[in-house]
Write a protein that holds these residues in place. Structure first.
Motif, PDB file in Angstrom:
ATOM      1  N   GLU A  73       1.765   7.568   9.992  1.00  0.00           N
ATOM      2  CA  GLU A  73       2.973   7.013  10.590  1.00  0.00           C
ATOM      3  C   GLU A  73       2.794   6.510  11.823  1.00  0.00           C
ATOM      4  OE1 GLU A  73       6.184  10.288   8.953  1.00  0.00           O
ATOM      5  OE2 GLU A  73       5.224  10.674  10.613  1.00  0.00           O
ATOM      6  N   ARG A  74       1.602   6.654  12.565  1.00  0.00           N
ATOM      7  CA  ARG A  74       1.466   6.127  13.927  1.00  0.00           C
ATOM      8  C   ARG A  74       0.690   4.701  13.701  1.00  0.00           C
ATOM      9  NH1 ARG A  74      -1.285   9.871  16.343  1.00  0.00           N
ATOM     10  NH2 ARG A  74      -3.356   9.024  15.631  1.00  0.00           N
ATOM     11  N   GLU A  75      -0.358   4.986  13.031  1.00  0.00           N
ATOM     12  CA  GLU A  75      -1.295   3.678  12.935  1.00  0.00           C
ATOM     13  C   GLU A  75      -1.001   2.797  11.760  1.00  0.00           C
ATOM     14  OE1 GLU A  75      -3.497   3.271  15.309  1.00  0.00           O
ATOM     15  OE2 GLU A  75      -2.957   5.050  16.074  1.00  0.00           O
ATOM     16  N   PHE A  76      -0.154   3.164  10.633  1.00  0.00           N
ATOM     17  CA  PHE A  76      -0.129   2.468   9.620  1.00  0.00           C
ATOM     18  C   PHE A  76       1.536   2.472   9.202  1.00  0.00           C
ATOM     19  CE2 PHE A  76      -4.454   3.893   9.568  1.00  0.00           C
ATOM     20  CZ  PHE A  76      -4.987   2.737   9.335  1.00  0.00           C
TER      21      PHE A  76
ATOM     22  N   VAL B  95       0.759  -1.285  -0.107  1.00  0.00           N
ATOM     23  CA  VAL B  95       0.023   0.026   0.091  1.00  0.00           C
ATOM     24  C   VAL B  95       0.977   1.269   0.060  1.00  0.00           C
ATOM     25  CG1 VAL B  95      -1.490   1.570   1.315  1.00  0.00           C
ATOM     26  CG2 VAL B  95      -1.978  -1.234   1.270  1.00  0.00           C
ATOM     27  N   ILE B  96       0.440   2.152  -0.989  1.00  0.00           N
ATOM     28  CA  ILE B  96       1.599   3.344  -1.024  1.00  0.00           C
ATOM     29  C   ILE B  96       0.562   4.604  -0.869  1.00  0.00           C
ATOM     30  CG2 ILE B  96       2.808   5.006  -2.603  1.00  0.00           C
ATOM     31  CD1 ILE B  96       3.563   2.189  -4.153  1.00  0.00           C
ATOM     32  N   VAL B  97       0.923   5.769   0.009  1.00  0.00           N
ATOM     33  CA  VAL B  97       0.286   6.608  -0.050  1.00  0.00           C
ATOM     34  C   VAL B  97       1.246   7.891  -0.178  1.00  0.00           C
ATOM     35  CG1 VAL B  97      -1.066   8.205   1.802  1.00  0.00           C
ATOM     36  CG2 VAL B  97      -1.443   5.674   1.971  1.00  0.00           C
ATOM     37  N   VAL B  98       0.481   8.904  -1.094  1.00  0.00           N
ATOM     38  CA  VAL B  98       1.319  10.129  -1.336  1.00  0.00           C
ATOM     39  C   VAL B  98       0.640  11.098  -0.853  1.00  0.00           C
ATOM     40  CG1 VAL B  98       2.255  11.373  -3.146  1.00  0.00           C
ATOM     41  CG2 VAL B  98       2.303   9.068  -3.465  1.00  0.00           C
ATOM     42  N   ASP B  99       1.266  11.804   0.114  1.00  0.00           N
ATOM     43  CA  ASP B  99       0.528  13.107   0.531  1.00  0.00           C
ATOM     44  C   ASP B  99       0.940  14.402  -0.227  1.00  0.00           C
ATOM     45  OD1 ASP B  99      -0.663  14.185   3.164  1.00  0.00           O
ATOM     46  OD2 ASP B  99       0.843  15.508   2.695  1.00  0.00           O
TER      47      ASP B  99
END
Length: 68
Positions: free
Chosen positions: A42-45, A26-30
Motif C-alpha cells: 500500500e505504501r510503495e505501490f 498489476v494485480i496482487v492477491v494477498d
C-alpha cells in the motif's frame, strides 16, 4: 499471489514495474499475510490493485479468483 512476503515483495514488484508498460495493470492477491506485506504494498505501490482472499489450501481456487 502472496502471503507473508515482507522480505521480498518490494524487490519483486520493483522488477515487475521495471519490465511492464505503464499502461499495464498489476494485480496482487494477498492470501492472509500477518507480517508487513500489505503495508509495504500500500505504501510503495499505490498504483497496483491489491485484493485479499483467505488461503484455504486450494491453489486453483485462488488462481481462478485472480483470473476473474
Amino acid at each position: 499471489m502472496c502471503k507473508d512476503e515482507e522480505r521480498t515483495i518490494e524487490k519483486c514488484l520493483n522488477v515487475i514495474f521495471e519490465q511492464i508498460n505503464i499502461q499495464d495493470e498489476v494485480i496482487v492477491v494477498d492470501t492472509g499475510s500477518t507480517d508487513q506485506t500489505i503495508e509495504i504494498i500500500e505504501r510503495e505501490f499505490p498504483q497496483l490493485r491489491l485484493y485479499r482472499k483467505e488461503w484455504n489450501d486450494n491453489f486453483s481456487e485462488i488462481r481462478n479468483y485472480i483470473i476473474s
